[in-house]
Design an enzyme around this catalytic site. Structure first.
Site, PDB file in Angstrom:
ATOM      1  N   TYR A 152       0.860  -1.166   0.155  1.00 40.40           N
ATOM      2  CA  TYR A 152       0.135   0.016   0.038  1.00 40.40           C
ATOM      3  C   TYR A 152       0.878   1.377   0.066  1.00 40.40           C
ATOM      4  O   TYR A 152       0.465   2.013  -0.588  1.00 40.40           O
ATOM      5  CB  TYR A 152      -0.834  -0.026   1.260  1.00 40.40           C
ATOM      6  CG  TYR A 152      -1.854   1.178   1.492  1.00 40.40           C
ATOM      7  CD1 TYR A 152      -3.162   1.331   0.775  1.00 40.40           C
ATOM      8  CD2 TYR A 152      -1.377   2.028   2.609  1.00 40.40           C
ATOM      9  CE1 TYR A 152      -3.561   2.133   0.713  1.00 40.40           C
ATOM     10  CE2 TYR A 152      -2.229   3.214   2.675  1.00 40.40           C
ATOM     11  CZ  TYR A 152      -3.613   3.230   1.501  1.00 40.40           C
ATOM     12  OH  TYR A 152      -4.359   4.301   2.068  1.00 40.40           O
ATOM     13  N   VAL A 185      -8.947   9.272   8.678  1.00 44.02           N
ATOM     14  CA  VAL A 185     -10.431   9.735   8.358  1.00 44.02           C
ATOM     15  C   VAL A 185     -11.389   8.523   8.691  1.00 44.02           C
ATOM     16  O   VAL A 185     -11.172   7.392   8.251  1.00 44.02           O
ATOM     17  CB  VAL A 185     -10.542  10.037   6.696  1.00 44.02           C
ATOM     18  CG1 VAL A 185     -11.937  10.483   6.182  1.00 44.02           C
ATOM     19  CG2 VAL A 185      -9.419  11.090   6.451  1.00 44.02           C
TER      20      VAL A 185
END
Length: 256
Positions: A152, A185
């Site tokens: 990632y 988030v």
């Protein structure tokens, strides 16, 4: 502020849920038309209803160039134009150095990175025609590291590099390219990750407490507001930028 986005068409990968969903909803509120490349049917249907039908879901996953081309072609067939692209889809899949494998690493990089290039490549003729904009959603982990997520992180770092590379290459066409780096988030995917801890509420409070501005997580809507601004002609002289929407998490002293 009127962002002059009425009836403009924007591709949003992963555009039905989380940050992508917030971007699609924000575009609808501005009178724009989101084309959500996302298999999440329930969430996409809610956004289409919000748009009174003036939005499109393309329920595919972007695992190949052919799928990206199909999505671009369908958007053009439906609406006749593409004014911008938000590259957003991806997942922090935890493929690390110790706990991964070369095969898992290659797959992680592929599914988190390659479709950013594929969509930009196939949408480029339309972006040239309409002097469009590209927004790449990256991550603060690209510059801070996280641990146990090599695939990632590789993809997110490459997205930042591509942002600068495309900004240079596309200068002659007045196509602006920028990246947004969220930090913490609270999306549905994030909520699922938090639940993996023995004491989820305690872990969430610990993370929130490290965010300097307000000791709270960034909302998806706050990321969306920046993305939509960057897509608009109000950001007409902003290109090649890496913009942090993170409450100061990445750069400010977290002891504050």
């Amino acid at each position: 502020m009127n962002l002059n986005l009425s009836n403009k068409v924007f591709l949003v990968s992963g555009g039905a849920k989380g940050i992508g969903g917030a971007i699609s909803k924000g575009l609808v509120e501005e009178g724009a038309i989101p084309v959500m490349i996302d298999p999440s049917e329930k969430e996409a249907a809610e956004i289409i209803d919000l748009a009174q039908g003036n939005a499109l879901q393309i329920p595919i996953r972007l695992f190949s160039p052919e799928q990206a081309k199909e999505a671009v072609d369908l958007a053009i067939k439906t609406y006749g134009r593409i004014d911008g692209l938000v590259n957003n889809a991806g997942s922090n899949d935890g493929v690390g150095l110790e706990n991964g494998s070369p095969e898992a690493y290659a797959n992680s990089v592929s599914k988190n990175l390659f479709h950013y290039y594929y969509l930009a490549h196939y949408a480029l003729p339309q972006l040239k025609q309409h002097q469009g904009a590209i927004v790449n959603i990256s991550s603060k982990t690209a510059v801070t590291g996280q641990g146990n997520t090599s695939g990632y992180i590789s993809a997110k770092g490459a997205q930042l590099a591509l942002t600068r590379e495309w900004a240079v290459e596309l200068l002659p066409y007045q196509i602006r390219v920028n990246a947004i780096l969220p930090a913490e988030v609270y999306t549905p995917m994030y909520a699922s990750w938090i639940q993996s801890f023995p004491n989820p509420e305690e872990k969430l409070a610990e993370i929130s407490g490290r965010i300097p501005l307000g000791k709270r997580m960034t909302t998806s809507q706050e990321i969306a507001a920046m993305a939509i601004f960057l897509l608009s002609d109000k950001a007409s002289h902003i290109t090649g930028q890496h913009l942090y929407v993170d409450g100061g998490y990445t750069h400010l002293d977290r002891s504050l």
